[in-house]
Structures are given as structure tokens and as C-alpha cells.
Design an enzyme around this catalytic site. Structure first.
Site, PDB file in Angstrom:
ATOM      1  N   CYS A 454       0.830  -1.205   0.000  1.00 22.11           N
ATOM      2  CA  CYS A 454       0.000   0.000   0.000  1.00 22.11           C
ATOM      3  C   CYS A 454       0.863   1.253   0.000  1.00 22.11           C
ATOM      4  O   CYS A 454       0.438   2.309  -0.485  1.00 22.11           O
ATOM      5  CB  CYS A 454      -0.946   0.008   1.201  1.00 22.11           C
ATOM      6  SG  CYS A 454      -0.119  -0.218   2.787  1.00 22.11           S
ATOM      7  N   HIS A 827      -1.036   0.929   7.626  1.00 24.23           N
ATOM      8  CA  HIS A 827      -1.579   0.940   6.270  1.00 24.23           C
ATOM      9  C   HIS A 827      -1.484   2.354   5.707  1.00 24.23           C
ATOM     10  O   HIS A 827      -1.577   3.339   6.440  1.00 24.23           O
ATOM     11  CB  HIS A 827      -3.045   0.489   6.296  1.00 24.23           C
ATOM     12  CG  HIS A 827      -3.717   0.503   4.962  1.00 24.23           C
ATOM     13  ND1 HIS A 827      -3.298  -0.275   3.913  1.00 24.23           N
ATOM     14  CD2 HIS A 827      -4.789   1.219   4.503  1.00 24.23           C
ATOM     15  CE1 HIS A 827      -4.081  -0.052   2.861  1.00 24.23           C
ATOM     16  NE2 HIS A 827      -4.993   0.848   3.210  1.00 24.23           N
TER      17      HIS A 827
END
Length: 996
Positions: A454, A827
Site C-alpha cells: 500500500c 496501512h
């Protein structure tokens, strides 16, 4: 009297003489007479009306019938009985082989005189059966029109109950066989009128009996989907669809496209024949039904049908634009067919030879319809140029034909392509089966997470949304001199043109992977960004130079041109320069060093450092030297710390640099607070942006991006273990170091240093402080005295008097957010928008880009949230409040874009000129073919997946199929009037080929 009348009519007297004699007979008929005489006169008038060989004889028969029906009702009722009518309808009237064609007209004439009679109901019952039998015999359009006229005038004769449904179905079969034999204009208009009467009867029945609509539509679909007919059914069937209520459209299309009993061949045949209906001049809403069915097929992934139908029919639809009577509907269908066919250029290229001729014809016509169609057609063509670039030899004649027409901006093009793509159509099953999910409604494409990647996805999306950089990358010519840049170009091209909701960046990841990164582990996105930009820069710098499509302005001086031509793309887009100065506090000697940067790493000030509480909005022209902290003497002259060569007295604090200014949100009417004790004054209040004075809802003790930049630019004391070795003193001395920006980058990248090493735990910890982010900031750039004088003369980006600083405005483009408490976990996702120099929602017709106002740039441009494969609409409010709602989600890397100004004008002019010269990015053919092949592969994958899930789909609860709601009588199951369906339609060519 009947003998007299017959002798007069058959005589050779002139018509005016006959008319006088007939008038006497008719007047005598108004007097009382016996039944036998009435009966004889009724027989004669019936004979004249039904078998008269001239119009004159039929008119006399009609007049006599009307007189006897009015003045002798009892005798007329006795004559006009059920048995007589049954004989007329079943056996006809007149000699064999020459049966009268006026039986239905005769019955309609006589009905008006028996409506109140006791036998009326018997007559109505008879007619309800007989008209059904008649339509089952497939009468001609003229006879069908007569039946429709009779039933419209006398609705009591319309079949009822299930016979009514059967009547509608058989009437539709009749329409499917209609043909216009003659090509004369009068005959064609008469034929159109006949069709309109028949379809009008269906509309009347459907209004009073809505339960007949769906069975009628079932019959219609059976006709147009039949593959057994040698000839196609008549286009007159289009007249039926116009009367179907649009509120039924969604349910009909949904059930139709999900019916497993309909084969692909049948569906392809049906939709192909429906597209032919755009030729029908009387149809309303035909285009809506065609487009709805095409969208329905896309939603259930039946792409092979769509591809076949589009390629076979698009040229025919295009040809209908020549005819004003059907142009509007044809253009709607053409627009959807082209805009949805995005996986390949094949459909668009079929039209290329025809476009210049059509454009010339529409220009010659010079009607409102032609002008409107030209503008819509030009918009459509430019969408196709954008989608399928790289064919200059094919596009040149078309471009020449439409060069005088308005050009849509890129936002409009992307909106049209995004909302019409086959993969954008919503599937009601997607919530049950995610692999059937459609492309994001934003039109943007996500990136697949390949295992804690990510960090890369967020950076790639941020770079892609930097529109100037994206256009430059996409415009690069094919070559192997820069393998990493080539892979980035391919990745950007797929993000721009793929039909997939998300693509895999696997190839680019393997090429751009920093060697010290651990596979499968979370990484620092800032570290990856630095490595990526450095790789791209070095790749170009070492002699593997790209072909530069962005031509520099011819007005540049040789020195400036040399300066820009020797920059790499990374330097042009992200490169800035910074001057680091160190002043020895003993001898006051200053040493300086200029260095390039692609991002600024902003540390957090110590907790005890004062944070400026509020900022004010100042126009660029009014920016002057300001303090981070207000001075004790407001009139004190301020500026760059070392512009003045005066030695500081003992204990005197170092002069702080010019601070950064921001634009956030403020309640309307709230006064802007003074910055650093210097009031804005009345002139500043005139600025339309002064209503947006304060940063977005920042608490007093919170940090802001300008705070961090000002801390970065503030002087630093070098003492104790950090003493500076002064060359002049030849020893370690206390010193002061300051950084000054000497050249602002086109895209300013700011990294907030949230991760620090904790010696106590021996781990990197995260600073979770909320940092308010301005949508616009003004950065101080140091200028030379010569540059300062030039700025003052131009009156733009005014520098502070005597300070040597000018203000450069930056707009927020992207925010990469880290969610978590450690750099080794968590994330990444990002918020992005596209900032350009032109007004976002429209383009001036003269083609000259118009600079957007501050407010337009700041608040009108759409924000998007990129979270791996998920892409959604967002807003600046969401960007501002993310940490307030989710404390572990903090802004980490920021992208700002420089607004046009003096310092950046050369690059902005070059970019604008390149945009005018080259238009949309022209991808080389290998890349376009790769995208087309992948799009076709994706459509095939989706269609196969949808078909393989048939068992799963059938297990879901669903409504009954629309035609199975009709509970048919078992006796009617095999009954279709005893007649097999026959084809209708006609020839082609000229106006007649248009309609038939």
C-alpha cells in the site's frame, strides 16, 4: 323509390344533374314509409357503399344509410342485425374475387345508429370476437388501421379479459409484417399514419388495462429475437415501444438480461433489430430503450454480444445523423455505443472515413439541429482521440473537419468515458459476488495490494494525480533508454485507459523495488518515493535521455533555455533549490552552499516551542516580511536573517525568516487576524479570499504545516557538541545555520517526520500529533536584487521591500495518510485531486486557457480517496478531519502544486504550449495495443465469470420473469391465430431506405 335512385345513379347524366335528383330522393326518404320500402332502400345503399366503383356512388350510399338510420331507426336496427354483420365479416360482400374493402367502414358507419338498441350488446360481443379473428389473419396496414379506427371510436368492441391480451399480441405480430409497397412520398406518409393509428390503439388499451403491457412486450421480444425468419420484422414495431411506460424499463431490462432461456444469438438478433429502429421517424423514447438494454447486457457481463452488435450496427446508426427527423435518437445511441466501446479502437475507426463527409453535410444544413449535433459529435470525437491516441495519419482528416468546433476539457472527457464504460454499469449481483463488481463510479482505477504494498500504491496514485507529471510521462516516446520510466509510462497508461476496476502494479514494483526492502513487509512510503525519484532522475541524467515533447518557449533567453533543457523531468517537476548558510558568531563570516532537493523533510518543533496560533490570508501582492513570533516593537524592520550585515548585540535573538501563509476555512464574516502583529489593513479586506481566513478548525495548541515549514526555515544555533569549524577562525566556534529556499519546485513534496527512534525502547515510534493542512500555502523564496527589481516592475508576486523574499503560492494536490502507530506496520492510503491552471468545469471556446481563480482552484476541484483497489469520491473536509476522527490516521506525505507566477512562468508556459500543440497524450501503438488486448481479455474474463456463476445466480431470490406473470389459458397455449409469423420491412436507399 329504390328503382328511381338506382336508375339515377346508373344514368349517364352529368353529376350535377344526378345530384339534384338524388337530393329529392333523400328528402322523400325523411318522410314516413313502409318497412318493405325502407328495406329496399337500405339494401341499395349498402350495395352502393360496399361495391360502388366510384367515390361518387359510395358517397350517395353513405348519405342514404345515414338518413335511414336517423329517420327510420327501427327498420335500420332490423336490417343491421348480428347475422348480417357476421356474414359481412366472415364471407365479405360482393362477387368472389372482388370482395369489398369497405366492410369495416360500413360497420363503423352503422354502429352509431344502434348504440341504444336492444341488439347493441349482441353486436359488440360479435365484434369483439371478429376483430380478434381478423388480426389473426394478418390484415394489411390499411385494414389494421380501419380496425383500430373502429375500436377507438367504439371501445365497447375491444376484446376483453385474456382475449384482450391475445388481441394485443396478435396486433403486434401484424405490425411486425407491415410493409410500405410504394416509395412515393404520399404513400409513405399514408403508411406512417396507418401505423400510428394501430399503435395508438395499443396505447389506449394499455392505459385502461396495464396488465396487458408485459405480455405484449413478451410477444414483441419473441418477434424481434426470432432467428428463423428470412427477413427482419418491420421497423414499424418501433411505434409500439414508444407507448410503454418508462417506469417499467428497469424491471423489464433486468429480467430480460437475466433470463437464462434467451440464447446469445436470440439476444444479439433482438438488440440488432432494436438498433435498426432508430430509422423509424415516429418513435419516441426508442433510444432510451436501446441504451437501457445495452447497459443491462453490460451489467451482466455479456460483452461478446455488445462487441458483435456494436461493430455490425455502428455505421448504420452513424448514417442516420444525415436525417433531421431521426437525428436526435440516432445521436444518443451513437454516443453510448462509442463511449462504451473503450476496450478497442475498432468501432471508432470504422467511422473515420464517414466523419468528414457528415460534418460537411451538417455545416451546409445550418439548422439548429445540425449545429447542436455538430457540437455533440465534436465532443464525442475528442473523447475518442483521448481514449485511442497514437493514430495521427488516420485522425488528421477528422481533426481538420472538426477544428473549428469546441473542444471539451479533460475533466469532461474523463467524466463521459467513466460513466459510459461497460465496466461502469452496476450489477445487482455485485454485492453477493464481489468479482462481478464494476469499475468505480469516479472513473478512476485502483491498484491491487501485492502484500503490504500500500505504501507504493499511495505514492503511485499521488504521482499519477500530479497531472503535469502524468502528461509528461505519457508523452514520452517509445525507447529502451529508460526502462524504469518506460514501466512507469505503461503503468500510468493503464491507470488512464484500462477498463478494469483495479490493475496489478507487479511489473513496476519489481523494477522499482529498493534492494534493502524486505519482501512482504510494510515499508516507509517516503523512503520509497525518494528512491523512486532518484532512480528516475539518475536514469535520465546518465545519458539515456528521453525525447522531450514539451518544447520550451521561443521567448526564452539562451541562458534560461540551456538551464531548462539540461534539467531532467524529475528536476523540472519536483526539483527545487535551497541555500544553506552558516554564520560564525565570532567573526561573522558567512559560508553558503546551494543544493537541490526533491522533497522537504519537516521535523516537529520541541513541545516547549511556541506555536503560532492564527494566520491571516494575504494576497500574493501584499506579502511582506513577517515574523513567526510577533516582535516587541511592531515597527521593527524584518526580513532575511542575514540581509543586514549588522552584528547582533549580546543576547539579541536571531531575526526569524519570513513565515509561510495558508488558506483554510473561516466562518463568513469573521475578520482575519493580524499575522505577527502586522495588521492586514483595508486593502486586504478587498480580496475575495479574505473570508477564508483561518486554517481549518485547528486547536490553539495543534501544529500546522506552516508551523513545521517555518521551524524548518528558522535559524539553528550550533553550540556545544555541534560547534561549527570556521575556516576563517580556523577553530570550532558557536555559529548559526539557516536554510533559505532559492527556487521553488513545480510540485512541492513535504514529508512530515513522524517516525523517530526511541533509544529507550530501541524502536521507531510515531508522533501522532494532529497537523492541520492548508489547502493553499505561500512559500517564501529568496530572490536576487535583480530578480527583485524585475518582480516589482511586473507587479506580480511582489517581494518584500528590502527583504529579498518573494511569495510563491502552492495548492494542495495529494495527502498520503499513514494509519497505525509504527513505520513497520499499519496501512497507507491517499487523498488526491488534480490541480490545473485552467478553470476545472469548462473550456473557453477560443481555446485559450483561462486561469482559474483562487477560490475555484481551492474548493471546486473534486477530491478522491485512493485505498488500494477501492477508489471513491471525497472532499477537503475529509482530508482535514481524518486525524480528528481516527487518531492513528495521520498525514505523512503532502504534494503541493505551484500556481503560475514569475518564477514558474517558464515551465507553466511550456506545459500550456505543449498542451495546445499536442493535445491529449499520444501513446505509441505498442502500448495502445497492449491496453486494448488487456481490455478485451478483461471483458472475456468478466463474461466467463458471470456465465459460470449461473448456478449461484439462480439460487438468489429474484422476481418472476416479466412475461410469466401472465397466467395463460391452456386452450390458448398453442393458439396464435392459426398463422405463423411473417416478416416485414423493406428495401434500402434514399429517404425510403431510412424509414424501411
Amino acid at each position: 323509390m329504390d328503382k328511381i335512385l338506382e336508375a339515377v345513379v346508373m344514368s349517364s347524366y352529368p353529376n350535377n344533374v344526378k345530384q339534384g335528383l338524388v337530393r329529392r330522393v333523400i328528402e322523400a326518404a325523411k318522410q314516413p314509409m313502409d318497412s318493405e320500402q325502407c328495406w329496399s332502400m337500405l339494401e341499395l345503399s349498402t350495395k352502393l357503399y360496399l361495391t360502388g366503383d366510384t367515390k361518387y356512388k359510395r358517397e350517395i350510399g353513405k348519405e342514404v344509410l345515414e338518413v335511414y338510420g336517423h329517420y327510420h331507426p327501427e327498420e335500420f336496427e332490423e336490417f343491421f342485425n348480428v347475422r348480417f354483420l357476421l356474414s359481412l365479416l366472415q364471407e365479405g360482400y360482393g362477387p368472389l374475387g372482388k370482395r369489398s374493402h369497405y366492410v369495416l367502414d360500413y360497420i363503423q358507419l352503422g354502429l352509431q345508429f344502434v348504440l341504444e338498441s336492444p341488439s347493441a350488446n349482441s353486436i359488440f360481443s360479435l365484434l369483439r370476437i371478429e376483430v380478434l379473428r381478423k388480426v389473426c389473419e394478418r390484415p394489411s396496414p390499411k385494414q389494421c388501421a380501419k380496425i383500430s379506427k373502429l375500436l377507438t371510436q367504439h371501445p365497447q368492441c375491444i376484446p376483453t379479459g385474456k382475449h384482450q391480451v391475445l388481441f394485443c399480441q396478435q396486433l403486434i405480430r401484424c405490425i411486425g409484417q407491415f410493409q410500405c409497397i410504394s416509395e412515393g412520398e404520399e404513400d409513405i406518409m399514408e403508411f406512417l399514419e396507418q401505423v400510428n393509428k394501430v399503435s395508438g390503439l395499443l396505447q389506449r388499451i394499455w392505459r385502461t388495462q396495464t396488465s396487458a403491457i408485459l405480455p405484449s412486450l413478451k410477444e414483441l421480444f419473441t418477434i424481434i429475437s426470432s432467428t428463423e425468419e428470412q427477413e427482419a420484422p418491420s421497423n414499424a414495431l418501433a411505434s409500439v415501444v414508444q407507448f410503454v411506460p418508462l417506469e417499467l424499463m428497469d424491471g423489464v431490462i433486468r429480467n430480460l438480461t437475466n433470463d437464462d432461456s434467451i440464447t446469445d444469438v436470440q439476444m444479439m438478433t433482438a438488440i440488432g433489430r432494436m438498433i435498426d429502429w432508430v430509422s423509424w421517424p415516429l418513435g419516441k423514447n426508442i433510444d432510451k430503450w436501446i441504451i437501457a438494454l445495452l447497459k443491462g447486457l453490460a451489467a451482466v457481463k455479456k460483452f461478446s454480444i455488445l462487441i458483435e452488435v456494436t461493430l455490425s450496427k455502428i455505421e448504420k446508426v452513424f448514417s442516420k445523423l444525415l436525417y433531421p427527423v431521426v437525428r436526435e435518437g440516432a445521436l444518443s445511441v451513437l454516443q453510448y455505443m462509442l463511449l462504451s466501446f473503450q476496450h478497442s479502437h475498432e468501432a471508432f475507426h470504422l467511422l473515420l472515413p464517414h466523419i468528414p463527409r457528415l460534418v460537411a453535410s451538417l455545416k451546409k444544413e445550418d439548422s439548429n439541429s445540425a449545429i447542436s449535433s455538430l457540437e455533440q459529435l465534436a465532443e464525442l470525437i475528442h473523447c475518442m482521440f483521448f481514449r485511442f491516441s497514437g493514430f495521427p495519419d488516420l485522425y488528421e482528416p477528422v481533426l481538420e473537419a472538426v477544428k473549428a468546433l469546441p473542444i471539451p476539457n479533460e475533466d469532461r472527457i474523463k467524466h463521459l468515458l467513466g460513466q459510459n464504460a461497460w465496466t461502469s454499469q452496476k450489477n445487482e449481483l455485485a454485492c453477493f459476488y464481489p468479482r462481478l463488481a464494476s469499475k468505480s463510479e469516479t472513473g478512476k482505477i485502483g491498484l491491487i495490494n501485492l502484500g503490504n504494498t500500500c505504501y507504493m500504491n499511495s505514492i503511485i496514485q499521488s504521482l499519477f494525480m500530479a497531472s503535469d507529471f502524468r502528461h509528461s510521462v505519457l508523452n514520452l516516446t517509445e525507447g529502451n533508454s529508460q526502462p524504469l520510466m518506460t514501466k512507469l509510462q505503461w503503468l500510468f497508461a493503464f491507470l488512464e485507459h484500462s477498463q478494469r476496476p483495479a490493475i496489478s502494479p507487479e511489473s513496476f514494483l519489481s523494477a522499482s523495488w529498493p534492494p534493502w526492502f524486505t519482501p512482504g513487509a510494510q515499508q516507509d512510503c517516503s523512503e520509497y518515493l525518494k528512491y523512486l525519484l532518484d532512480r528516475l532522475h539518475e536514469e535520465e541524467k546518465t545519458g539515456k535521455r528521453i525525447y522531450q515533447k514539451l518544447k520550451e518557449s521561443s521567448l526564452m533567453s539562451q541562458a534560461v533555455e540551456h538551464h531548462y533543457l539540461n534539467k531532467t523531468l524529475i528536476e523540472k517537476m519536483f526539483g527545487g533549490k535551497m541555500m544553506t548558510k552558516i554564520r560564525c558568531l565570532k567573526c561573522l563570516n558567512v559560508s553558503s552552499r546551494e543544493e537541490a532537493f526533491t522533497d522537504l523533510s519537516l521535523a516537529f518543533p520541541p513541545p516547549d516551542r511556541h506555536v503560532r496560533g492564527s494566520t491571516s490570508v494575504l494576497p500574493v501582492e501584499e506579502i511582506g516580511p513577517q515574523f513567526i513570533e510577533p516582535p516587541e516593537n511592531p515597527s521593527q524592520l524584518t526580513g532575511s536573517p542575514w540581509i543586514r550585515r549588522k552584528a547582533p548585540t549580546a543576547g539579541e535573538p536571531a531575526a526569524p525568516p519570513m513565515p509561510v501563509e495558508t488558506l483554510g476555512f473561516q466562518e463568513p464574516g469573521e475578520a482575519a487576524n493580524p499575522l505577527g502583529g502586522n495588521a492586514v489593513g483595508a486593502d486586504a479586506a478587498k480580496d475575495p479570499l479574505s473570508a477564508f481566513g483561518e486554517q481549518a478548525c485547528a486547536p490553539k495548541d495543534s501544529r500546522s504545516v506552516p508551523d513545521l515549514i517555518n521551524y524548518f526555515l528558522s535559524p539553528e544555533r550550533l553550540t556545544a557538541e555541534n560547534k561549527y569549524h570556521c575556516e576563517k577562525c580556523a577553530s570550532l566556534q558557536d555559529a548559526e545555520k539557516v536554510a533559505e529556499l532559492t527556487e521553488g519546485p513545480h510540485y512541492l513534496i513535504l514529508t512530515l517526520l513522524r517516525f523517530s527512534f526511541d533509544p529507550r525502547t530501541m524502536k521507531r515510534k510515531k508522533i501522532l500529533d494532529n497537523v492541520s493542512i492548508p489547502v493553499m500555502l505561500k512559500l517564501p523564496i529568496l530572490v536576487t536584487p535583480e530578480e527583485n527589481e524585475e518582480v516589482c516592475q511586473r507587479g506580480k508576486d511582489r517581494a518584500a521591500p528590502g527583504s529579498g523574499f518573494m511569495s510563491v503560492v502552492y495548492d494542495l494536490c495529494s495527502v498520503v495518510v499513514h494509519s497505525g502507530i509504527s513505520s513497520e506496520s499499519g496501512h497507507y492510503y491517499c487523498y488526491s485531486r488534480e490541480c490545473t491552471d485552467t478553470i476545472p468545469h469548462g473550456q473557453p471556446r477560443d481555446g485559450a486557457p483561462k486561469l482559474a481563480s483562487d477560490k475555484q482552484l481551492d474548493f471546486e476541484i473534486q477530491w478522491y480517496l485512493f485505498n488500494d483497489t477501492r477508489v471513491s469520491f471525497s472532499s477537503f473536509e475529509s482530508v482535514s478531519n481524518v486525524t480528528s476522527f481516527f487518531p492513528k490516521d495521520t498525514a505523512y506525505v503532502l504534494f503541493y502544486r505551484q500556481r503560475p507566477g514569475r518564477q514558474s512562468c517558464l515551465l507553466h508556459e511550456a506545459l500550456a504550449e505543449a498542451g495546445r500543440l499536442h493535445g491529449d497524450a499520444s501513446l505509441h501503438k505498442d502500448l495502445m495495443e497492449a491496453i486494448s488486448k488487456d481490455n478485451i481479455l478483461y471483458l472475456q474474463e468478466q463474461e466467463k465469470e458471470a456465465r459460470n456463476r449461473a448456478a449461484y445466480i439462480s439460487a438468489l431470490p429474484k422476481s418472476p420473469l416479466w412475461w410469466r406473470d401472465f397466467d395463460r389459458d391452456k386452450d390458448d397455449d398453442s393458439s396464435s391465430g392459426g398463422c405463423s409469423p411473417a416478416a416485414g420491412g423493406g428495401g434500402s436507399g434514399s429517404f425510403h431506405g431510412l424509414v424501411f
